[in-house]
Design a protein around this motif. Sequence first.
Motif, PDB file in Angstrom:
ATOM      1  N   LYS A  60      10.236  -4.435  11.352  1.00 57.60           N
ATOM      2  CA  LYS A  60       9.570  -3.686  10.294  1.00 57.60           C
ATOM      3  C   LYS A  60      10.486  -2.684   9.609  1.00 57.60           C
ATOM      4  O   LYS A  60      10.368  -2.423   8.412  1.00 57.60           O
ATOM      5  CB  LYS A  60       8.344  -2.966  10.886  1.00 57.60           C
ATOM      6  N   ASP A  61      11.414  -2.096  10.368  1.00 65.57           N
ATOM      7  CA  ASP A  61      12.272  -1.043   9.828  1.00 65.57           C
ATOM      8  C   ASP A  61      13.605  -1.574   9.316  1.00 65.57           C
ATOM      9  O   ASP A  61      14.464  -0.795   8.922  1.00 65.57           O
ATOM     10  CB  ASP A  61      12.533   0.020  10.911  1.00 65.57           C
ATOM     11  N   SER A 151       5.948  -5.953  -1.085  1.00 67.75           N
ATOM     12  CA  SER A 151       5.716  -5.048   0.033  1.00 67.75           C
ATOM     13  C   SER A 151       4.288  -4.523  -0.010  1.00 67.75           C
ATOM     14  O   SER A 151       3.787  -4.147  -1.062  1.00 67.75           O
ATOM     15  CB  SER A 151       6.697  -3.870  -0.031  1.00 67.75           C
ATOM     16  N   THR A 152       3.625  -4.520   1.131  1.00 68.43           N
ATOM     17  CA  THR A 152       2.245  -4.043   1.216  1.00 68.43           C
ATOM     18  C   THR A 152       2.212  -2.658   1.844  1.00 68.43           C
ATOM     19  O   THR A 152       2.651  -2.486   2.989  1.00 68.43           O
ATOM     20  CB  THR A 152       1.392  -4.997   2.073  1.00 68.43           C
ATOM     21  N   PRO A 153       1.694  -1.654   1.142  1.00 67.45           N
ATOM     22  CA  PRO A 153       1.601  -0.306   1.726  1.00 67.45           C
ATOM     23  C   PRO A 153       0.750  -0.321   2.990  1.00 67.45           C
ATOM     24  O   PRO A 153      -0.176  -1.121   3.124  1.00 67.45           O
ATOM     25  CB  PRO A 153       0.923   0.518   0.617  1.00 67.45           C
ATOM     26  N   GLU A 154       1.047   0.580   3.916  1.00 67.40           N
ATOM     27  CA  GLU A 154       0.341   0.619   5.201  1.00 67.40           C
ATOM     28  C   GLU A 154      -1.154   0.852   5.043  1.00 67.40           C
ATOM     29  O   GLU A 154      -1.946   0.445   5.892  1.00 67.40           O
ATOM     30  CB  GLU A 154       0.927   1.730   6.080  1.00 67.40           C
ATOM     31  N   LYS A 158      -6.493  -2.776   5.902  1.00 61.09           N
ATOM     32  CA  LYS A 158      -6.831  -2.289   7.237  1.00 61.09           C
ATOM     33  C   LYS A 158      -8.274  -1.805   7.240  1.00 61.09           C
ATOM     34  O   LYS A 158      -8.800  -1.346   6.231  1.00 61.09           O
ATOM     35  CB  LYS A 158      -5.906  -1.139   7.661  1.00 61.09           C
ATOM     36  N   TRP A 160     -10.555   0.937   8.150  1.00 61.48           N
ATOM     37  CA  TRP A 160     -10.441   2.359   8.432  1.00 61.48           C
ATOM     38  C   TRP A 160     -11.812   2.931   8.838  1.00 61.48           C
ATOM     39  O   TRP A 160     -12.715   3.045   8.015  1.00 61.48           O
ATOM     40  CB  TRP A 160      -9.891   3.115   7.225  1.00 61.48           C
ATOM     41  N   ASN A 210       2.555   8.537  -2.164  1.00 57.05           N
ATOM     42  CA  ASN A 210       1.256   8.411  -1.475  1.00 57.05           C
ATOM     43  C   ASN A 210       0.092   8.929  -2.314  1.00 57.05           C
ATOM     44  O   ASN A 210      -0.894   9.448  -1.784  1.00 57.05           O
ATOM     45  CB  ASN A 210       1.281   9.131  -0.124  1.00 57.05           C
ATOM     46  N   ILE A 246      -0.454   9.056   6.385  1.00 58.39           N
ATOM     47  CA  ILE A 246      -0.667   8.161   7.527  1.00 58.39           C
ATOM     48  C   ILE A 246       0.316   8.535   8.632  1.00 58.39           C
ATOM     49  O   ILE A 246       1.508   8.705   8.392  1.00 58.39           O
ATOM     50  CB  ILE A 246      -0.452   6.688   7.140  1.00 58.39           C
ATOM     51  N   ASP A 249      -1.878   5.264  13.527  1.00 58.88           N
ATOM     52  CA  ASP A 249      -3.097   4.594  13.078  1.00 58.88           C
ATOM     53  C   ASP A 249      -4.128   5.574  12.540  1.00 58.88           C
ATOM     54  O   ASP A 249      -5.318   5.272  12.482  1.00 58.88           O
ATOM     55  CB  ASP A 249      -3.711   3.791  14.236  1.00 58.88           C
ATOM     56  N   TYR A 268      -8.420  -2.579  14.907  1.00 55.96           N
ATOM     57  CA  TYR A 268      -7.885  -3.936  14.832  1.00 55.96           C
ATOM     58  C   TYR A 268      -8.800  -4.871  15.604  1.00 55.96           C
ATOM     59  O   TYR A 268      -9.237  -4.584  16.713  1.00 55.96           O
ATOM     60  CB  TYR A 268      -6.474  -3.988  15.427  1.00 55.96           C
TER      61      TYR A 268
END
Length: 270
Positions: A60-61, A151-154, A158, A160, A210, A246, A249, A268
């Motif tokens: 990921k990094d 690229s998909t932002p975090e 998801k 939430w 952000n 963020i 999680d 998840y």
Amino acid sequence: MKKNIIGLTLILLTTIACNTSKKTQEPADNVVTNFSDKELITKEKWILTELEGQEITGNKDNHIYFTLNANENRIQGFSGCNTFMGEYNLNENNRIRFSKLASTRMVCFDTPVAESEVLKVFELADNYTIKDNLLMLNVGRRSPLAVFKKSTPEVVEKYWKLKSLGGQEVKMSENQEREIYFILESNTNRIKGFAGCNTFNGTYALEEGNRINFSQMAATLKACSNLTINELEFLKVFELANNYTIKGDVLNLNIGRRAPLAVFEAVYFH
């Protein structure tokens, strides 16, 4: 007779002028389309997924990626070990050319692919195609030199779950159908969720730093009693929030630099 000839000549000239006007207007549509394509390619971070037909994986990094700065016509990116930068030009019909790129000179031994092969893509590419959030850099009409994904932002895609609202911990009521949550859909830029009694939806926009803005929010109109949360207060969060943070999680929706309006936790499902 002369008058008839003159009149006929004027009609012909008018017809030719109209046809010429129509022809000169046609490319304008293409320009609009191409401008739209330029918007797509310059607003994203593109992560390498395939090079010369071979799938590329990385942690990921350590993604290999590039971005295009539309204001300065500059490219910058990361090739696995070193950063690189240069200039680019976009033309009609999705034509693109990159200048000779400059790169840092760190030495790494665990890169997923030879950096020289990555940089060679930008040396050879002369056109691009975008389809289903994938960008292909090509030379002529051959198979893509490389394939990149958006690229998909975090924060998106998801589930939430609401943890606290206005600093107060949130617990489910006995008569509550499900937990309060929301999801941001990446393909449609829409938000959907459940506010405790009613479902809601709307649209959202993400910006640099952000920044986030919600709009066109709507909710069903069911009446529920004995809820531990005021739905209107919860929905007002999306009206007021203009940025998010963020950490792991945990997601905070904020207004300015004040204390979070609401805190959520990623859930998840397996």
